[in-house]
Scaffold this motif. Structure first.
Motif, short mmCIF file in Angstrom:
data_model
loop_
_atom_site.label_atom_id
_atom_site.label_comp_id
_atom_site.label_asym_id
_atom_site.label_seq_id
_atom_site.Cartn_x
_atom_site.Cartn_y
_atom_site.Cartn_z
N ILE A 27 28.83 14.72 35.47
CA ILE A 27 27.88 14.97 36.55
C ILE A 27 26.51 15.31 35.98
CG2 ILE A 27 27.37 16.46 38.53
CD1 ILE A 27 30.41 16.71 38.91
N HIS A 28 26.49 16.08 34.90
CA HIS A 28 25.22 16.39 34.23
C HIS A 28 24.60 15.12 33.66
CE1 HIS A 28 22.75 17.89 30.80
NE2 HIS A 28 22.37 18.75 31.73
N ALA A 29 25.42 14.23 33.14
CA ALA A 29 24.92 12.97 32.60
C ALA A 29 24.27 12.11 33.69
CB ALA A 29 26.05 12.19 31.92
N VAL A 30 24.87 12.10 34.89
CA VAL A 30 24.27 11.35 35.99
C VAL A 30 22.92 11.95 36.37
CG1 VAL A 30 24.56 10.76 38.44
CG2 VAL A 30 26.47 10.53 36.88
N GLY A 31 22.83 13.27 36.38
CA GLY A 31 21.55 13.92 36.64
C GLY A 31 20.50 13.59 35.60
N CYS A 32 20.93 13.50 34.34
CA CYS A 32 19.99 13.15 33.27
C CYS A 32 19.52 11.70 33.38
CB CYS A 32 20.63 13.40 31.91
SG CYS A 32 20.86 15.14 31.56
N VAL A 33 20.39 10.81 33.84
CA VAL A 33 19.97 9.43 34.08
C VAL A 33 18.93 9.39 35.19
CG1 VAL A 33 20.75 7.19 34.95
CG2 VAL A 33 22.06 8.36 33.20
N ALA A 34 19.10 10.21 36.22
CA ALA A 34 18.13 10.28 37.31
C ALA A 34 16.79 10.83 36.80
CB ALA A 34 18.66 11.15 38.44
N VAL A 35 16.83 11.79 35.89
CA VAL A 35 15.59 12.31 35.31
C VAL A 35 14.89 11.24 34.48
CG1 VAL A 35 14.64 13.97 33.65
CG2 VAL A 35 16.28 14.72 35.36
N CYS A 36 15.66 10.48 33.71
CA CYS A 36 15.07 9.38 32.93
C CYS A 36 14.39 8.36 33.86
CB CYS A 36 16.14 8.67 32.11
SG CYS A 36 16.68 9.55 30.67
N THR A 86 20.28 4.66 44.82
CA THR A 86 21.49 3.84 44.87
C THR A 86 22.29 3.95 43.57
OG1 THR A 86 20.34 2.32 46.34
CG2 THR A 86 22.36 1.52 45.30
N VAL A 87 21.60 3.87 42.45
CA VAL A 87 22.27 3.99 41.15
C VAL A 87 22.93 5.36 41.01
CG1 VAL A 87 21.85 4.12 38.66
CG2 VAL A 87 20.90 2.25 39.98
N THR A 88 22.23 6.40 41.43
CA THR A 88 22.79 7.75 41.35
C THR A 88 24.03 7.87 42.23
OG1 THR A 88 20.60 8.66 40.90
CG2 THR A 88 22.28 10.19 41.67
N ALA A 89 23.99 7.31 43.43
CA ALA A 89 25.15 7.36 44.32
C ALA A 89 26.34 6.62 43.74
CB ALA A 89 24.78 6.78 45.69
N VAL A 90 26.12 5.46 43.15
CA VAL A 90 27.22 4.69 42.56
C VAL A 90 27.80 5.43 41.36
CG1 VAL A 90 27.77 2.55 41.32
CG2 VAL A 90 26.46 2.46 43.43
N LEU A 91 26.93 5.99 40.51
CA LEU A 91 27.43 6.73 39.35
C LEU A 91 28.21 7.97 39.77
CD1 LEU A 91 24.43 6.47 36.87
CD2 LEU A 91 26.65 5.34 36.72
N LEU A 92 27.74 8.68 40.80
CA LEU A 92 28.49 9.84 41.27
C LEU A 92 29.83 9.43 41.88
CD1 LEU A 92 25.68 12.09 42.77
CD2 LEU A 92 27.06 12.51 40.72
N ALA A 93 29.89 8.28 42.54
CA ALA A 93 31.16 7.79 43.06
C ALA A 93 32.12 7.46 41.92
CB ALA A 93 30.93 6.56 43.93
N LEU A 94 31.61 6.90 40.84
CA LEU A 94 32.46 6.63 39.67
C LEU A 94 32.96 7.93 39.04
CD1 LEU A 94 30.54 3.69 37.99
CD2 LEU A 94 32.76 3.60 39.11
N VAL A 95 32.10 8.93 38.96
CA VAL A 95 32.51 10.22 38.41
C VAL A 95 33.58 10.85 39.30
CG1 VAL A 95 31.73 12.58 37.95
CG2 VAL A 95 30.38 10.66 37.17
N VAL A 105 36.00 16.00 34.12
CA VAL A 105 34.72 15.29 34.04
C VAL A 105 34.11 15.43 32.65
CG1 VAL A 105 34.16 15.35 36.49
CG2 VAL A 105 33.50 17.27 35.03
N ASP A 106 34.91 15.91 31.70
CA ASP A 106 34.46 16.04 30.32
C ASP A 106 34.75 14.72 29.60
OD1 ASP A 106 33.67 16.81 27.84
OD2 ASP A 106 35.24 18.33 27.55
N PRO A 107 33.74 14.06 29.06
CA PRO A 107 33.96 12.76 28.42
C PRO A 107 34.85 12.84 27.17
CG PRO A 107 31.61 13.20 28.64
CD PRO A 107 32.32 14.40 29.12
N ASP A 108 34.88 14.01 26.50
CA ASP A 108 35.72 14.13 25.31
C ASP A 108 37.20 14.20 25.65
OD1 ASP A 108 33.49 14.11 23.70
OD2 ASP A 108 33.26 16.29 23.73
N GLU A 109 37.54 14.63 26.84
CA GLU A 109 38.93 14.74 27.24
C GLU A 109 39.48 13.46 27.85
OE1 GLU A 109 39.51 18.10 29.75
OE2 GLU A 109 38.56 19.48 28.35
#
Length: 115
Positions: A27-36, A86-95, A105-109
């Protein structure tokens, strides 16, 4: 012409990239993509800005009698906002689907996704 808006756009982009690289939460990664992506809004508005420009409405004056801002750049910025949402909504749906299926939601796990 000031270089400050371009520096702000670069700084916002780099902050988003840093957050994306150090993120341990999807979820933090999706927020960072939105900031980018918000750096592109700043960049587009900086490109279309003119110090002495006015709105491109020629109801009372003939075209070419005064400098105007480029309205196409502002339309592109608005389109960028819609695409970003739209991209943020799709990414959050995938998460959300990853969270439902794998319980984290931890990518390492997410060892099941490694190839």
């Amino acid at each position: 012409m000031s270089v400050l808006p371009y520096l702000v756009a670069a700084w916002v982009f780099l902050v988003g990239c840093y957050g994306l690289a150090t993120s341990r939460n999807l979820i933090h990664a999706v927020g960072c993509v939105a900031v980018c992506q918000s750096a592109t809004y700043v960049l587009l508005l900086a490109v279309g800005r003119r110090n002495d420009g006015t709105a491109p409405v020629f109801s009372d004056l003939k075209p070419g009698s005064r400098p105007v801002v480029d309205s196409v750049v502002h339309a592109l910025a608005l389109t960028d906002v819609v695409v970003g949402g739209t991209v943020t909504a799709v990414l959050l749906a995938l998460v959300l689907q990853i969270s439902k299926r794998h319980g984290t939601v931890d990518p390492d796990e997410l060892s099941e996704l490694r190839g």
